[in-house]
Design a protein around this motif. Structure first.
Motif, PDB file in Angstrom:
ATOM      1  N   GLN A  87     -16.996 -22.299  33.044  1.00 48.39           N
ATOM      2  CA  GLN A  87     -17.534 -20.898  33.167  1.00 48.39           C
ATOM      3  C   GLN A  87     -16.483 -19.964  33.445  1.00 48.39           C
ATOM      4  OE1 GLN A  87     -19.767 -21.878  36.738  1.00 48.39           O
ATOM      5  NE2 GLN A  87     -21.539 -21.105  35.770  1.00 48.39           N
ATOM      6  N   GLY A  88     -16.902 -18.732  32.799  1.00 50.24           N
ATOM      7  CA  GLY A  88     -15.441 -17.517  32.760  1.00 50.24           C
ATOM      8  C   GLY A  88     -16.525 -16.208  33.143  1.00 50.24           C
ATOM      9  N   GLY A  89     -15.554 -15.377  33.984  1.00 48.23           N
ATOM     10  CA  GLY A  89     -15.894 -14.084  33.989  1.00 48.23           C
ATOM     11  C   GLY A  89     -16.527 -13.285  32.777  1.00 48.23           C
ATOM     12  N   ASP A  90     -15.706 -13.733  31.553  1.00 52.51           N
ATOM     13  CA  ASP A  90     -15.865 -13.233  30.221  1.00 52.51           C
ATOM     14  C   ASP A  90     -15.560 -14.116  29.452  1.00 52.51           C
ATOM     15  OD1 ASP A  90     -13.389 -13.132  30.489  1.00 52.51           O
ATOM     16  OD2 ASP A  90     -13.046 -10.950  30.218  1.00 52.51           O
ATOM     17  N   ALA A  91     -15.804 -13.902  28.353  1.00 53.88           N
ATOM     18  CA  ALA A  91     -15.461 -15.066  27.038  1.00 53.88           C
ATOM     19  C   ALA A  91     -13.887 -15.411  27.017  1.00 53.88           C
ATOM     20  CB  ALA A  91     -15.779 -14.324  25.427  1.00 53.88           C
ATOM     21  N   ALA A  92     -13.197 -14.445  27.450  1.00 52.15           N
ATOM     22  CA  ALA A  92     -11.695 -14.829  27.497  1.00 52.15           C
ATOM     23  C   ALA A  92     -11.475 -15.662  28.373  1.00 52.15           C
ATOM     24  CB  ALA A  92     -10.912 -13.407  27.744  1.00 52.15           C
ATOM     25  N   GLY A  93     -12.169 -15.604  29.675  1.00 53.53           N
ATOM     26  CA  GLY A  93     -12.172 -16.659  30.912  1.00 53.53           C
ATOM     27  C   GLY A  93     -12.397 -18.037  30.463  1.00 53.53           C
ATOM     28  N   VAL A  94     -13.579 -17.948  29.699  1.00 48.08           N
ATOM     29  CA  VAL A  94     -14.302 -19.398  29.191  1.00 48.08           C
ATOM     30  C   VAL A  94     -12.965 -19.781  28.146  1.00 48.08           C
ATOM     31  CG1 VAL A  94     -16.082 -20.456  27.646  1.00 48.08           C
ATOM     32  CG2 VAL A  94     -16.628 -18.727  29.345  1.00 48.08           C
ATOM     33  N   PHE A  95     -12.624 -19.124  27.350  1.00 49.08           N
ATOM     34  CA  PHE A  95     -11.592 -19.536  26.274  1.00 49.08           C
ATOM     35  C   PHE A  95     -10.421 -20.200  27.024  1.00 49.08           C
ATOM     36  CE2 PHE A  95      -7.847 -18.971  23.462  1.00 49.08           C
ATOM     37  CZ  PHE A  95      -8.360 -19.602  22.418  1.00 49.08           C
ATOM     38  N   HIS A  96      -9.811 -19.658  28.108  1.00 45.64           N
ATOM     39  CA  HIS A  96      -8.598 -20.069  28.862  1.00 45.64           C
ATOM     40  C   HIS A  96      -9.183 -21.385  29.573  1.00 45.64           C
ATOM     41  CE1 HIS A  96      -6.920 -16.445  28.327  1.00 45.64           C
ATOM     42  NE2 HIS A  96      -7.433 -15.650  29.144  1.00 45.64           N
ATOM     43  N   GLY A  97     -10.377 -21.528  30.000  1.00 46.88           N
ATOM     44  CA  GLY A  97     -10.949 -22.769  30.470  1.00 46.88           C
ATOM     45  C   GLY A  97     -10.939 -23.587  29.477  1.00 46.88           C
ATOM     46  N   ILE A  98     -11.313 -23.546  28.282  1.00 45.54           N
ATOM     47  CA  ILE A  98     -11.343 -24.457  27.209  1.00 45.54           C
ATOM     48  C   ILE A  98      -9.731 -25.071  27.089  1.00 45.54           C
ATOM     49  CG2 ILE A  98     -11.664 -24.675  24.799  1.00 45.54           C
ATOM     50  CD1 ILE A  98     -14.088 -23.032  25.170  1.00 45.54           C
ATOM     51  N   GLU A 223      -6.880 -10.798   8.776  1.00 44.69           N
ATOM     52  CA  GLU A 223      -7.183 -11.939   9.036  1.00 44.69           C
ATOM     53  C   GLU A 223      -6.662 -12.403  10.183  1.00 44.69           C
ATOM     54  OE1 GLU A 223      -6.501 -14.774   5.770  1.00 44.69           O
ATOM     55  OE2 GLU A 223      -6.715 -16.585   7.004  1.00 44.69           O
ATOM     56  N   VAL A 224      -5.180 -12.106  10.346  1.00 43.25           N
ATOM     57  CA  VAL A 224      -4.360 -12.557  11.379  1.00 43.25           C
ATOM     58  C   VAL A 224      -5.109 -11.705  12.825  1.00 43.25           C
ATOM     59  CG1 VAL A 224      -2.104 -12.024  12.521  1.00 43.25           C
ATOM     60  CG2 VAL A 224      -2.512 -12.999  10.175  1.00 43.25           C
ATOM     61  N   VAL A 225      -5.288 -10.557  12.407  1.00 46.75           N
ATOM     62  CA  VAL A 225      -5.948  -9.811  13.790  1.00 46.75           C
ATOM     63  C   VAL A 225      -7.301 -10.272  14.219  1.00 46.75           C
ATOM     64  CG1 VAL A 225      -7.068  -7.637  14.556  1.00 46.75           C
ATOM     65  CG2 VAL A 225      -4.696  -7.724  13.294  1.00 46.75           C
ATOM     66  N   ALA A 226      -8.178 -10.832  13.208  1.00 46.66           N
ATOM     67  CA  ALA A 226      -9.375 -11.594  13.735  1.00 46.66           C
ATOM     68  C   ALA A 226      -9.176 -12.860  14.150  1.00 46.66           C
ATOM     69  CB  ALA A 226     -10.456 -11.482  12.522  1.00 46.66           C
ATOM     70  N   TYR A 227      -8.226 -13.618  13.839  1.00 46.55           N
ATOM     71  CA  TYR A 227      -7.976 -14.952  14.150  1.00 46.55           C
ATOM     72  C   TYR A 227      -7.432 -14.638  15.720  1.00 46.55           C
ATOM     73  CZ  TYR A 227      -6.112 -19.805  13.787  1.00 46.55           C
ATOM     74  OH  TYR A 227      -5.709 -21.114  14.176  1.00 46.55           O
ATOM     75  N   ALA A 228      -6.547 -13.934  15.822  1.00 39.66           N
ATOM     76  CA  ALA A 228      -6.036 -13.694  17.162  1.00 39.66           C
ATOM     77  C   ALA A 228      -6.958 -13.255  18.135  1.00 39.66           C
ATOM     78  CB  ALA A 228      -4.725 -12.775  17.281  1.00 39.66           C
ATOM     79  N   SER A 229      -8.051 -12.307  17.681  1.00 41.53           N
ATOM     80  CA  SER A 229      -8.865 -11.763  18.775  1.00 41.53           C
ATOM     81  C   SER A 229     -10.021 -12.882  19.082  1.00 41.53           C
ATOM     82  CB  SER A 229      -9.618 -10.629  17.830  1.00 41.53           C
ATOM     83  OG  SER A 229     -10.802 -10.272  18.345  1.00 41.53           O
ATOM     84  N   ALA A 230     -10.195 -13.887  18.180  1.00 44.67           N
ATOM     85  CA  ALA A 230     -11.194 -15.117  18.404  1.00 44.67           C
ATOM     86  C   ALA A 230     -10.436 -15.850  19.500  1.00 44.67           C
ATOM     87  CB  ALA A 230     -11.301 -15.754  17.366  1.00 44.67           C
ATOM     88  N   ARG A 231      -9.198 -15.780  19.665  1.00 47.43           N
ATOM     89  CA  ARG A 231      -8.339 -16.554  20.486  1.00 47.43           C
ATOM     90  C   ARG A 231      -8.001 -15.762  21.871  1.00 47.43           C
ATOM     91  NH1 ARG A 231      -8.952 -18.281  16.105  1.00 47.43           N
ATOM     92  NH2 ARG A 231      -8.938 -20.647  15.430  1.00 47.43           N
ATOM     93  N   HIS A 232      -8.682 -14.371  21.792  1.00 47.08           N
ATOM     94  CA  HIS A 232      -8.382 -13.505  22.934  1.00 47.08           C
ATOM     95  C   HIS A 232      -6.966 -13.246  23.036  1.00 47.08           C
ATOM     96  CE1 HIS A 232     -12.579 -14.023  24.018  1.00 47.08           C
ATOM     97  NE2 HIS A 232     -12.479 -15.024  23.650  1.00 47.08           N
ATOM     98  N   ILE A 233      -6.241 -13.086  21.898  1.00 47.69           N
ATOM     99  CA  ILE A 233      -5.036 -12.335  21.716  1.00 47.69           C
ATOM    100  C   ILE A 233      -5.124 -11.074  21.156  1.00 47.69           C
ATOM    101  CG2 ILE A 233      -2.877 -12.797  20.814  1.00 47.69           C
ATOM    102  CD1 ILE A 233      -3.338 -15.933  21.585  1.00 47.69           C
ATOM    103  N   GLN A 234      -4.631 -10.105  21.827  1.00 47.92           N
ATOM    104  CA  GLN A 234      -4.393  -8.698  21.170  1.00 47.92           C
ATOM    105  C   GLN A 234      -3.202  -8.535  20.232  1.00 47.92           C
ATOM    106  OE1 GLN A 234      -4.211  -5.561  24.217  1.00 47.92           O
ATOM    107  NE2 GLN A 234      -3.697  -4.254  22.804  1.00 47.92           N
ATOM    108  N   VAL A 235      -3.272  -8.090  19.071  1.00 48.71           N
ATOM    109  CA  VAL A 235      -2.057  -7.882  18.028  1.00 48.71           C
ATOM    110  C   VAL A 235      -1.543  -6.397  18.544  1.00 48.71           C
ATOM    111  CG1 VAL A 235      -1.250  -8.152  15.993  1.00 48.71           C
ATOM    112  CG2 VAL A 235      -2.896  -9.694  16.741  1.00 48.71           C
TER     113      VAL A 235
END
Ligand code: ACM
Length: 541
Positions: A87-98, A223-235
């Motif tokens: 569980q995460g406080g937001d999607a980024a939290g869930v991603f870190h948990g994964i 593509e790079v920006v979207a790929y990073a964003s899906a991984r909760h990374i800001q470019v």
């Protein structure tokens, strides 16, 4: 089963037993977490060979969800014999948990082909974890040496694995311009290639007599920006001005101090004296460039560089002196202030914040400007006291291009040695700040300057495992103890092995990690010891 996580979570309570993934295991996630669920499945299907199908409701499942009692980026991961809940406080939290969940599995899970004979079990555990800083960054210089898109995406995966959140992407330099700008096609036609590259450091450096270049198309960037964003990374993109701009001047000589002079895209390393001229037309050129940058990058933060701009060429140039008189400037420093100020006003008016190296503190900047403190922590202290947000990246602590030991065989002896332990000790908040001032420190980042990293393999060698240590310094709350980190890192290296990261081993470089015959890497241990003694003496002066 020993649990070895990097970065270390805030709280971890071991349970009893374990949960085994098998052909019946399902992934359950609300629609809002479809992306995270897909990334989890994509991470595990190749190595485990398990289908890990979607389900709405399932027993013995991996269940992803959002939880109102958790903060943004925070997660709770519970593994019991009956299943897994992230569980995460937001999607980024869930991603870190994964990411943590993946590290709980055997290191073989990071392989890309099916691994037989491994029990895909997770130890029972409850982890509650949140980042210490929001800005957990890496600055990647793709201008000195171009990094192909494929390798940038791999680098983003490695950042995500270490729960990093910001890719500061250094896209322009004297030695190359790496991003397509429609209005100025020569920036890629001309400025993205150089004829030659310096090899090695010091007075005996040679050249490789081999063209080097490359750039990202707008489609690549998106593509790079979207790929990073899906991984909760800001470019956060950086276009470096008004120094470090010789490649642009080579493409458009009217940006330089002598428009009749055709400069080359610079083949060597160092601080270059051919800087931008200070005409209004040059600022206008860069406003156009930044307009296209703003269109490509959704980041609220946009890098303008500002570092290492020598002023001697401005001093010697009659036209620049005339401009100074026209504008009532008495010091060349005011030229840089004016130039950065113009771009600051332009970018700020469009609702973004500028981000620059600590030299931008020498002039007036918007209150919203963010300062990257690289010349030690002085810039961090000054900026925070003036009310600016700060990213700490002091060269003497987190420059990941600096050599990793005093070993005579260390490839390319850049600057002072920075060991994994040195990076691990990094503390982004200067001790002399008050609590209010300290709140301006957004976090820290490691800087990866690539003069001497001519391939992604060399980047692996210089960056890992130091980036693992940095990740913990910016993620983990509380005291850090290197002796406690070391065995966890040792276990973590098995994951990097599985991925194929060519990190530096504690025992030093492997033969293929040294480019033979490189000047600056003396051939005997005695020569190297003398060379390093001289370097250290120079630094001490
Ligand atoms: C820098 O290292 N020139 C920011």
């Amino acid at each position: 089963m020993t649990i070895s996580l990097v970065p270390r979570p805030s709280s971890l309570v071991e349970g009893t037993g374990s949960f085994a993934l098998d052909a019946r295991t399902r992934v359950v996630a609300p629609e809002a977490l479809d992306g995270e669920a897909a990334l989890l499945q994509a991470a595990l299907r190749p190595s485990t060979g398990l289908p890990l199908k979607d389900a709405d409701l399932a027993d013995r499942a991996i269940v992803l969800g959002l939880a109102a009692d958790l903060r943004a980026s925070e997660y709770r991961l519970e593994v019991t014999v009956d299943g897994v809940v992230v569980q995460g406080g937001d999607a980024a939290g869930v991603f870190h948990g994964i990411q943590t969940l993946l590290q709980l599995l055997p290191a073989e899970s990071y392989r890309r082909a099916r691994v037989e004979g491994v029990a895909w079990t997770l130890p029972a555990v409850t982890i509650v974890d949140a980042p210490k800083f929001g800005w957990r960054g890496a600055m990647l210089d793709v201008a000195r040496h171009f990094m192909p898109k494929h390798d940038v995406l791999r680098f983003i995966d490695l950042m995500a694995m270490h729960k990093l959140s910001v890719l500061h992407w250094h896209l322009t330099e004297d030695q190359g311009w790496r991003i397509e700008i429609d209005k100025y096609p020569r920036l890629t036609e001309v400025a993205s290639w150089r004829k030659n590259s310096q090899v090695g450091a010091g007075p005996d450096a040679t050249f490789d007599n081999r063209p080097h270049g490359g750039f990202y198309t707008k489609a690549d960037i998106r593509e790079v920006v979207a790929y990073a964003s899906a991984r909760h990374i800001q470019v956060v993109p950086e276009i470096d001005v008004p120094g470090h701009s010789q490649a642009a001047i080579a493409a458009y000589p009217e940006l330089g101090l002598d428009p009749s002079k055709q400069l080359d895209v610079y083949p060597a390393w160092g601080i270059i004296h051919d800087v931008l001229n200070m005409e209004q037309s040059t600022v206008d050129f860069y406003k156009d460039v930044f307009d296209e940058i703003l269109d490509l990058f959704p980041s609220p933060i946009i890098g303008v560089g500002g570092d290492e701009c020598p002023r001697d060429a401005w001093k010697a140039d009659a036209r620049t002196q005339e401009i100074m008189r026209e504008r009532g400037f008495t010091d060349e420093a005011e030229l840089q202030t004016w130039f950065i100020g113009e771009l600051d006003a332009h970018i700020t008016a469009k609702g973004r914040r500028i981000y620059g190296w600590d030299e931008i503190l020498e002039g007036e900047i918007s209150e919203s400007a963010i300062v990257a403190s690289w010349r030690g922590m002085t810039g961090a202290v000054t900026a925070a006291k003036r009310g600016h947000d700060v990213v700490a990246c002091p060269d003497d602590q987190v420059y990941l291009d600096y050599r990793q030991s005093t070993d005579p065989d260390e490839p390319i002896p850049v600057s002072i040695p920075l060991t994994v332990a040195d990076v691990y000790a990094f503390e982004p908040v200067p001790a002399q700040l008050t609590a209010d001032e300290a709140a301006h420190v957004l976090g820290g980042q490691g800087n990866i300057w690539t003069e001497h990293m001519d391939s992604p393999r060399t980047v692996d060698y210089l960056v890992f495992p130091r980036l693992c240590a940095l990740a913990e310094a910016v993620w983990t709350e509380g005291d850090r103890d290197f002796a406690e980190f070391e065995p966890r890192l040792e276990a973590h290296l098995a994951r990097l092995d599985a991925i194929g990261v060519e990190y530096r081993k504690a025992s030093g470089p492997l033969p293929w990690q040294m480019r033979p015959g490189v000047p600056g890497r003396p051939s005997t241990r005695e020569e190297r010891a003398a060379f390093i003694a001289e370097l250290v003496a120079n630094i001490a002066e």
